[in-house]
Design a protein around this motif. Structure first.
Motif, short mmCIF file in Angstrom:
data_model
loop_
_atom_site.label_atom_id
_atom_site.label_comp_id
_atom_site.label_asym_id
_atom_site.label_seq_id
_atom_site.Cartn_x
_atom_site.Cartn_y
_atom_site.Cartn_z
N ALA A 42 53.34 63.46 22.45
CA ALA A 42 52.14 63.44 23.29
C ALA A 42 51.74 62.00 23.59
N THR A 43 51.92 61.11 22.60
CA THR A 43 51.64 59.69 22.81
C THR A 43 52.58 59.10 23.86
N ARG A 44 53.84 59.47 23.79
CA ARG A 44 54.79 59.01 24.81
C ARG A 44 54.40 59.53 26.19
N GLY A 45 53.95 60.75 26.25
CA GLY A 45 53.49 61.32 27.52
C GLY A 45 52.29 60.55 28.06
N LEU A 46 51.36 60.17 27.19
CA LEU A 46 50.20 59.37 27.61
C LEU A 46 50.63 57.98 28.08
N GLN A 47 51.63 57.41 27.43
CA GLN A 47 52.15 56.10 27.86
C GLN A 47 52.73 56.19 29.27
N VAL A 48 53.46 57.26 29.55
CA VAL A 48 54.03 57.46 30.88
C VAL A 48 52.91 57.62 31.90
N THR A 49 51.89 58.41 31.55
CA THR A 49 50.74 58.59 32.44
C THR A 49 50.04 57.27 32.69
N SER A 50 49.90 56.47 31.64
CA SER A 50 49.28 55.15 31.76
C SER A 50 50.07 54.25 32.71
N GLN A 51 51.39 54.27 32.59
CA GLN A 51 52.24 53.48 33.50
C GLN A 51 52.06 53.96 34.93
N ASN A 52 51.98 55.26 35.13
CA ASN A 52 51.78 55.81 36.48
C ASN A 52 50.47 55.32 37.08
N LEU A 53 49.40 55.35 36.26
CA LEU A 53 48.10 54.90 36.75
C LEU A 53 48.07 53.40 37.00
N GLU A 105 54.01 48.69 45.26
CA GLU A 105 54.95 49.13 46.29
C GLU A 105 56.31 49.42 45.67
N GLY A 106 56.86 50.58 46.01
CA GLY A 106 58.18 50.95 45.54
C GLY A 106 58.21 51.64 44.18
N TYR A 107 57.05 51.72 43.51
CA TYR A 107 57.03 52.37 42.20
C TYR A 107 57.11 53.88 42.39
N THR A 108 57.93 54.52 41.59
CA THR A 108 58.06 55.97 41.61
C THR A 108 57.45 56.52 40.34
N ARG A 109 56.49 57.41 40.50
CA ARG A 109 55.83 57.93 39.30
C ARG A 109 56.81 58.74 38.47
N ARG A 110 56.46 58.87 37.20
CA ARG A 110 57.37 59.52 36.25
C ARG A 110 56.64 60.67 35.55
N ARG A 111 57.45 61.56 35.02
CA ARG A 111 56.91 62.69 34.26
C ARG A 111 57.84 62.94 33.08
N ILE A 112 57.23 63.19 31.94
CA ILE A 112 58.01 63.45 30.74
C ILE A 112 58.12 64.98 30.57
N GLU A 113 59.30 65.43 30.21
CA GLU A 113 59.50 66.86 29.95
C GLU A 113 59.76 67.07 28.47
N LEU A 114 58.95 67.93 27.87
CA LEU A 114 59.07 68.24 26.45
C LEU A 114 59.72 69.61 26.28
N VAL A 115 60.51 69.74 25.22
CA VAL A 115 61.14 71.02 24.90
C VAL A 115 60.93 71.31 23.41
N ASP A 116 60.99 72.58 23.09
CA ASP A 116 60.86 72.99 21.69
C ASP A 116 62.02 72.42 20.89
N SER A 117 61.68 72.02 19.69
CA SER A 117 62.73 71.62 18.75
C SER A 117 63.32 72.91 18.17
N PHE A 118 64.06 72.83 17.13
CA PHE A 118 64.67 74.04 16.57
C PHE A 118 63.63 74.88 15.81
N TYR A 119 63.99 76.13 15.58
CA TYR A 119 63.14 77.07 14.85
C TYR A 119 63.79 77.40 13.50
N SER A 120 62.95 77.64 12.52
CA SER A 120 63.44 78.04 11.19
C SER A 120 63.03 79.49 10.94
N ASN A 121 63.97 80.26 10.45
CA ASN A 121 63.66 81.65 10.07
C ASN A 121 62.93 81.65 8.74
#
Length: 192
Positions: A15-26, A32-48
């Motif tokens: 979540a901190t990394r996501g906020l850093q990316v948002t901060s860079q976007n803002l 000029e020429g900056y392309t905004r970025r978005r972070i994609e998060l996925v679930d880690s593994f699951y334990s039975n």
């Protein structure tokens, strides 16, 4: 208990990394020429952790970053690159034509030499037996050839200068591509 703590830390770190990316976007919203970025998060593994009547019971172990995407409008990006390319082409064409125009304007002798040649041809055609008309024609023709050679040499110099500029630009582009390759290699080494 430690597994739960690890799951929370994983979520907070990403979540901190996501906020850093948002901060860079803002921060770069007006760059000029900056392309905004978005972070994609996925679930880690699951334990039975057991079985229930309807299936297995599982506990997640947090999230990972799947990728960092650049968000851009492909059509606008392509249009911008095309228009930049056209602008560069026409700027270069203008500069070359301006040099040629300056050469021809500064070479006022060429216009006079051409008029003199035309006049001597006209006189010679009216009186082909005249020795003085022939001599004037030869002199005018020699002056014309001299001026034409001078202009040809100047045009060759302009072409040589343009070729050197093209080579310089290609070398700069190749240097940039080498730097990008180096950075990509370093990035990939850091990922593995």
């Amino acid at each position: 208990m430690i597994a739960n703590f690890s799951t929370m830390v994983s979520g907070l770190d990403n979540a901190t990394r996501g906020l850093q990316v948002t901060s860079q976007n803002l921060t770069n919203v007006n760059t000029e020429g900056y392309t905004r970025r978005r972070i994609e998060l996925v679930d880690s593994f699951y334990s039975n952790i057991g079985d229930s009547g309807s299936g297995k019971m599982q506990v997640g172990s947090g999230v990972n970053i799947r990728c960092l995407n650049q968000i851009s409008n492909t059509l606008l990006d392509q249009s911008f690159r095309n228009e930049q390319s056209k602008l560069s082409y026409f700027d270069t064409e203008y500069d070359v034509l301006h040099e040629i125009e300056t050469l021809l304007i500064d070479s006022t002798d060429f216009s006079g030499t051409l008029d003199s040649l035309y006049g001597s041809i006209s006189i010679l055609s009216q009186n082909p037996e005249s020795v003085s008309a022939r001599a004037d024609f030869l002199t005018s023709a020699e002056n014309f050839v001299y001026e034409a050679q001078y202009i040809s040499e100047q045009l060759s110099d302009i072409q040589l200068t343009m070729n050197e500029k093209i080579i310089e630009q290609v070398n700069k582009a190749n240097d940039l591509l080498d730097q990008i390759q180096f950075l990509n290699d370093r990035f990939m080494d850091g990922k593995t």
